[in-house]
Design a protein around this motif. Sequence first.
Motif, short mmCIF file in Angstrom:
data_model
loop_
_atom_site.label_atom_id
_atom_site.label_comp_id
_atom_site.label_asym_id
_atom_site.label_seq_id
_atom_site.Cartn_x
_atom_site.Cartn_y
_atom_site.Cartn_z
N PHE A 108 66.02 29.43 87.60
CA PHE A 108 64.97 28.44 87.33
C PHE A 108 63.60 28.86 87.85
CE2 PHE A 108 68.75 25.47 87.39
CZ PHE A 108 68.73 25.23 86.02
N GLN A 109 63.56 29.61 88.94
CA GLN A 109 62.29 29.98 89.54
C GLN A 109 61.74 31.31 89.02
OE1 GLN A 109 63.14 27.64 93.76
NE2 GLN A 109 63.08 29.85 93.75
N SER A 110 62.43 31.92 88.05
CA SER A 110 61.99 33.20 87.53
C SER A 110 60.77 33.02 86.62
CB SER A 110 63.11 33.88 86.74
OG SER A 110 63.38 33.18 85.54
N GLU A 111 59.96 34.08 86.55
CA GLU A 111 58.79 34.05 85.68
C GLU A 111 59.20 33.92 84.22
OE1 GLU A 111 54.78 36.75 84.74
OE2 GLU A 111 56.11 37.27 86.42
N LEU A 112 60.32 34.55 83.87
CA LEU A 112 60.79 34.50 82.49
C LEU A 112 61.20 33.09 82.10
CD1 LEU A 112 61.22 36.13 79.97
CD2 LEU A 112 63.46 36.86 80.84
N PHE A 113 61.84 32.35 83.00
CA PHE A 113 62.20 30.96 82.70
C PHE A 113 60.93 30.14 82.47
CE2 PHE A 113 63.13 26.54 83.64
CZ PHE A 113 64.30 26.32 82.94
N SER A 114 59.92 30.33 83.34
CA SER A 114 58.65 29.61 83.16
C SER A 114 58.02 29.94 81.82
CB SER A 114 57.68 29.94 84.30
OG SER A 114 58.01 29.22 85.47
N ASN A 115 58.06 31.20 81.44
CA ASN A 115 57.49 31.59 80.15
C ASN A 115 58.26 30.96 79.00
OD1 ASN A 115 55.61 33.19 81.47
ND2 ASN A 115 56.74 35.10 81.17
N MET A 116 59.58 30.95 79.10
CA MET A 116 60.41 30.43 78.02
C MET A 116 60.28 28.91 77.86
SD MET A 116 61.87 32.82 76.30
CE MET A 116 60.27 33.63 76.53
N ARG A 117 60.04 28.22 78.96
CA ARG A 117 59.90 26.75 78.83
C ARG A 117 58.63 26.39 78.07
NH1 ARG A 117 56.57 23.88 82.39
NH2 ARG A 117 55.57 25.14 84.00
N HIS A 118 57.65 27.28 78.09
CA HIS A 118 56.44 27.06 77.30
C HIS A 118 56.63 27.52 75.86
CE1 HIS A 118 53.97 25.79 80.64
NE2 HIS A 118 54.22 26.90 81.31
N ALA A 119 57.41 28.57 75.67
CA ALA A 119 57.53 29.19 74.35
C ALA A 119 58.64 28.61 73.49
CB ALA A 119 57.76 30.70 74.52
N GLN A 120 59.70 28.07 74.10
CA GLN A 120 60.86 27.62 73.33
C GLN A 120 61.26 26.22 73.78
OE1 GLN A 120 63.86 30.71 73.44
NE2 GLN A 120 62.51 32.21 72.47
#
Length: 200
Positions: A108-120
């Motif tokens: 949950f704290q990964s940069e990729l999760f943050s990016n994906m919550r905006h993108a998908q």
Amino acid sequence: MPFESQVQFCTDVKVLDEWATRTGLTLPPSGDALSQSYTRAHAWLNHLKDQLVQRSQWRDHPTGDNRLLFSVECPLRGPSGESLMISLPAFPTSFFSPNRQTAFGTCFQSELFSNMRHAQQPVADMLHLLQCLIPGMLTIVMVEPVSGQGTWTTSRGLPPVEWVDCNKAQLTAVVGKDQYAKLRHAADTKTMAFKATLAK
């Protein structure tokens, strides 16, 4: 300049109690009661996972572990080549297991999760649904230095009220009519949905 927000995962009981007081959304008094609402959310969570697999080429990983609801892997890689695997437990008490907390935090704290919550959208929907089920466990945090004041840290513990409105029928089926009304009120009240602290 804009400041990036990040997801923070926390299962500290004191922190969750503070959010319960702030939002007026107390956690069920027993693990069994919490499990009932979480179990009612299984179909919704699985539907969101299926959307990621069918529309965005995420890979479903059958686990053979009855403690897991599902495990699904993002096809993209993070800035350092890291992967993102979202593995949600079958029972909400697993979020509080000392053996699992590092894995959940890493996801949950990964940069990729943050990016994906905006993108998908399905990723954002998973995040928001979990915020509704266990307020304070997943918060959106923004740290902003302000000249002459210090550093403001703003945490959002609930989804935007627009999301709560848009998903009224499904949320009501999961948490019940009374809890939905409380949730909607808290999400629409800044002093309940947000917490801001200043470090000088």
